[in-house]
Structure formats: structure tokens, C-alpha cells
Design a protein around this motif. Structure first.
Motif, short mmCIF file in Angstrom:
data_model
loop_
_atom_site.label_atom_id
_atom_site.label_comp_id
_atom_site.label_asym_id
_atom_site.label_seq_id
_atom_site.Cartn_x
_atom_site.Cartn_y
_atom_site.Cartn_z
N ASP A 39 55.30 55.73 114.36
CA ASP A 39 55.23 54.33 113.92
C ASP A 39 55.04 53.45 115.16
O ASP A 39 55.98 53.28 115.94
N ARG A 41 54.92 50.30 115.48
CA ARG A 41 55.57 49.00 115.41
C ARG A 41 57.07 49.05 115.67
O ARG A 41 57.73 48.01 115.74
N HIS A 51 63.59 54.11 109.47
CA HIS A 51 63.89 55.28 110.29
C HIS A 51 65.36 55.63 110.06
O HIS A 51 66.25 54.96 110.60
N THR A 55 65.69 54.67 116.07
CA THR A 55 64.66 54.92 117.07
C THR A 55 65.30 55.19 118.42
O THR A 55 66.46 54.87 118.66
N ASP A 61 60.67 57.32 116.45
CA ASP A 61 61.58 57.72 115.40
C ASP A 61 62.40 58.94 115.84
O ASP A 61 61.83 59.97 116.23
#
Length: 292
Positions: A39, A41, A51, A55, A61
Motif C-alpha cells: 500500500d 499510501r 492494516h 505498519t 504493512d
């Protein structure tokens, strides 16, 4: 494994060991198949946001990194253990079988020099000279384990190598392979199996420590040990990025050792059972001979 399937006393030990080691092994073997795409972003050290384990330090993630990070640890540890035995076995068996002192000294004394250097220090010294990549970490860890493994093989094989059967095979002109591997090697299988469980645990420790120190592994690699190292600064903000990979490494090392122990216990029970059966048959035959 037969003890687990047949319901003999080793079933509980096998089940416990398999339960511990199954999770990290499954993640290492099949995790990359389910990792999915990253991901772009995501932000660093966050929980939630799609997630479920949050993160990591660069916004990746954590669950995806866990799925990807087990295979390098497991494959490197298995490759290093196999390489160590591949070199140590012929050295140890040859040293045990030889009657020439100079050859034995030539084989064992260089290993004593390596054995005097701590394993982690040896890895760091070689790594500073050659700067190994990920593929070079396994030979480095194997190099650190060869001296101890070779000396163990030599000590375990010394008794079997001095038996009259070996001398008879030597007089008959049997090959080294037949004497060393076919007879002496088979006689020390239980010792090697016991050592393999402990050695694999030590190898996993060295692999994880080397990755933790950045030897042979990129700082941003998907690796359980690297995850522990790189995410420790945010331990109290995002603990899962450290706790989960650390627990997986512990489960892998502990479960592997327990699995080898359960297999050895099962083998010992089988040998004792066979010995009792042979003694019982011998007593029966002697009784029959007495009354006939």
C-alpha cells in the motif's frame, strides 16, 4: 513420526512440537503466495487503517512483511546447517578412521583455530572483508559451525571406527565409503540427530543475529530479524512489528529442537522395545532347547 500416528507415548511430545513449529514454517513456506501488493499510501508506525497489524518504520504493512520475511530466515538456516554437515561429516569420519597421526592433525588442527574464534565474531570478520550478499550468509554461518560439527563427528565415530568389524573391512579392501558412511556413519545417526536439533537452533540464532546486525541482508529487507531490529525504536507505539516476528523466531527455534527430541525419544523407545522382544525370544528358545 510413527509415535504420533500410532498413539504410543511419544504422541503428546510430537503434537506439542508440531504445534509450535507449524505456524512459522507455514508462514515461511506459503506466506509469499498470499502477501499481495504493498500500500503506497500507508504511513510509518500506525495501527489500523486497513492494516490489522499496523505498519512498520517505513510504512509497510506488518502482516505483509511477516508473510514475506520467514522464507529467507528458514532457507538460510537450513542451507547453512546442511553445508556445515556436508563438510564436517567427511572430515570427522576420515579423522576417526585414519591410523596416520599426521593426516588427523592436518584435518583437525586448522579447525581448532577456527573453533577458538567466537562464531559471531568470525562472521563479522569475514563479512567486513568480503561484504557478502544474502546468498553468502549461509556459507558464512556454515563456516562458523564446521569446526564444532567435525569434532563432534570425530568423537562420536571413534568408538565405532575401532571395532573389529572395521578392521576386518579394511583388511578385505573395502572402500572408504563403505567403512566410513556405510558402517561408522550409520552407527552415529542418533548422535547426529541429537546434534542436528541443537545445531539448527544455534544456526537460526546466528542467522537472526547476523540479519539483526545487517550482515548479508539489506536494511529494508523483508526478514523477521530485520523487522525486529528496524522497528524496535517504535516498540511502544507499534509493538506488533517487533513482537510478532520475534515470537515467530522463538517458536521456530524451540519447536525444531523439541521435534528432534521427540523423534529421538521415540527411537529410543523403539530400540528398547526391540531389545526386550529379542531377550524374550531368546529366553523362549532356551526353554524350548531345555525341554527338547
Amino acid at each position: 513420526m510413527s509415535a504420533y500416528l500410532d498413539g504410543r507415548p511419544g504422541r503428546g511430545a510430537y503434537a506439542f512440537a508440531l504445534a509450535i513449529v507449524a505456524v512459522p514454517l507455514a508462514l515461511a513456506l506459503f506466506g509469499p503466495l498470499f502477501a499481495g501488493a504493498p500500500d503506497p499510501r500507508a504511513t510509518s508506525f500506525t495501527l489500523g487503517g486497513g492494516h490489522w497489524l499496523g505498519t512498520d518504520f517505513v510504512g509497510r504493512d506488518v502482516w505483509r512483511q511477516i508473510l514475506l520475511g520467514g522464507r529467507p530466515v528458514v532457507l538460510t538456516a537450513l542451507a547453512a546447517t546442511a553445508l556445515a554437515y556436508l563438510v564436517a561429516l567427511p572430515i570427522g569420519l576420515t579423522a576417526a578412521l585414519t591410523h596416520r597421526g599426521r593426516l588427523e592433525e592436518l584435518l583437525i588442527r586448522p579447525l581448532d583455530i577456527l573453533l577458538a574464534v567466537p562464531s559471531l565474531l568470525l562472521i563479522l570478520l569475514v563479512a567486513t572483508v568480503f561484504t557478502p550478499g544474502a546468498a553468502g550468509l549461509a556459507p558464512l554461518v556454515a563456516l562458523a559451525n564446521i569446526p564444532d560439527a567435525a569434532r563432534l563427528v570425530r568423537a562420536a565415530a571413534a568408538e565405532a571406527a575401532s571395532r573389529p568389524a572395521v578392521e576386518a573391512m579394511r583388511l578385505q579392501g573395502e572402500t572408504w565409503w563403505r567403512m566410513g558412511v556405510g558402517y561408522v556413519g550409520r552407527s552415529i545417526l542418533r548422535t547426529l540427530a541429537a546434534d542436528a536439533g541443537i545445531r539448527l537452533t544455534g544456526v537460526l540464532y546466528l542467522v537472526a543475529t547476523a540479519a539483526f546486525l545487517g550482515v548479508g541482508v539489506a536494511p529494508d529487507a523483508a526478514d523477521w530479524a530485520v523487522m525486529v531490529d528496524r522497528n524496535r525504536t517504535g516498540l511502544f507505539v507499534q509493538p506488533w512489528a517487533v513482537v510478532v516476528p520475534a515470537l515467530l523466531i522463538v517458536a521456530l527455534t524451540t519447536g525444531s529442537n523439541l521435534l528432534f527430541d521427540a523423534a529421538l525419544d521415540d527411537g529410543g523407545r523403539a530400540e528398547r522395545k526391540n531389545g526386550r522382544a529379542e531377550r524374550k525370544n531368546g529366553r523362549t528358545e532356551r526353554k524350548k532347547g531345555k525341554w527338547t
